[in-house]
Design a protein around this motif. Sequence first.
Motif, PDB file in Angstrom:
ATOM      1  N   TYR A  20      64.103  50.927  28.154  1.00  0.00           N
ATOM      2  CA  TYR A  20      65.343  51.557  28.615  1.00  0.00           C
ATOM      3  C   TYR A  20      65.032  52.936  29.181  1.00  0.00           C
ATOM      4  N   LEU A  91      66.769  47.134  29.918  1.00  0.00           N
ATOM      5  CA  LEU A  91      68.205  47.413  29.999  1.00  0.00           C
ATOM      6  C   LEU A  91      68.521  47.893  31.408  1.00  0.00           C
ATOM      7  N   TRP A 132      72.883  46.661  30.972  1.00  0.00           N
ATOM      8  CA  TRP A 132      73.393  47.785  30.184  1.00  0.00           C
ATOM      9  C   TRP A 132      74.689  48.291  30.814  1.00  0.00           C
TER      10      TRP A 132
END
Length: 446
Positions: A20, A91, A132
């Motif tokens: 991420y 993500l 995300w």
Amino acid sequence: MYDPGGWDEETARPYFFLSYAHTPRAGTRGAGDPNHWVSKLYEDLTDAVLQITDLPDGAPVGFMDQSMHQGQLWAERLARELAVCRVFVPLYSPRYFNSVACGQEWHSFTQRPVYPQKQTSERTSGIVPVLWVAMGQYQLPEAAGKLQFNHSSFGPDYAAEGLYALMKLSYFRSEYELAVHRLAKRIVDVAAETVIPVGRPLDFQSQPSAFKAPAPTNQLRISVFSYGQNELPPGRNSDYYGPRRVDWQPYQPESSRPLAEHAVRLARQLGFHPSVHEFDQEAEEILSSAEPTAPGLLLLDRWALRDEQRREVVRKFDRRNPPWVSVLEPWNTGDADCVAHDLQLGELSAQTMRFKRREAKPSFQGDSEGLSTVEDFEDALPRAAMRAKYAFEDRSRTAHGSPGPSRPSLREAFDPEPRADSGRGEPGSDEEGGPPPGTAFGGGTP
């Protein structure tokens, strides 16, 4: 030879590596951890994977880099985890694909070979992406775009909003729990369906990013037709010019900033990704029969029309009359040289730009004074840029065989009150013998 950490068939390997983009803290005092929600997802996902597997107590389930610090030890830890994890879970967000570190993580994982568990199994990549945030309006880089993954299987709200929204809003609580469950199941299934041997940790910091920046989808090419200081005609004040042609500063002393910089700032406010070029270098592409790649703005200095050879290129541009290129022609009435040569250069411009002037009627320059100040220029540029954008979009739809929805004409959009007299006597028409002192031209009819 490097031992990749002592991993063997008897040692449990992490199911997933959560990749991420770290969000920086807000500038406000007392702001909480901006990565709190990613940490919460990691915890929930770890619990869900544990529930649907037979992993023993203490076995590694996943890995998430919770450190904002960088350095050799940080890089070595990432390299080790990327060399042994079974599944890579990125993500997706705009910030993610702009992160060099995230691109390096993706690249490092994909250097390991992937084999289907059975010869008859469908080959998978070992990557399980997560929305995300919704990415529908963003262009994915090639590495992500070629992945075949059905996000709708995690639920319609997840596909429409992204996991972050489902976590933050209590209204979506059940949808969030469903998405996490299905994500955990997908991770476990991919780990079972693939054979991804343990790799050797790479020198993480030397790895390239897997993400090549996509070409901006809202480009604006700003071209400048002017002089550099070393090529000015005799008697022209050099204060209005710089070393390069794109350094033209027509609004001295009101503004010492190059006009192209003003244009870039305004274009960004309109949502464009602008770039600046010399018109002489752009002309060949504009005059070719190839499809345009972006709308354009031409910032034209009448003084440069005195160069006969270069003026002929502008005349060819005018005859080509590309509707996706608008023209802005500042003329500083506070410049003594411009005042002294107003009639001469005004007529030269009118003779050179016949088609652009004709197609620009009715005028949308805003007032009778033209572009004589920075404020006039800043008022005119948004209209000229959007006019070029609309014409470019019309051209693109036509080129791809799609007429698209009908919309009001560009003339109506920039002329709020219909003119009863659209023939002779309009400002800027050939019949009046020349334009007002500073002109903004749109493109021709798309």
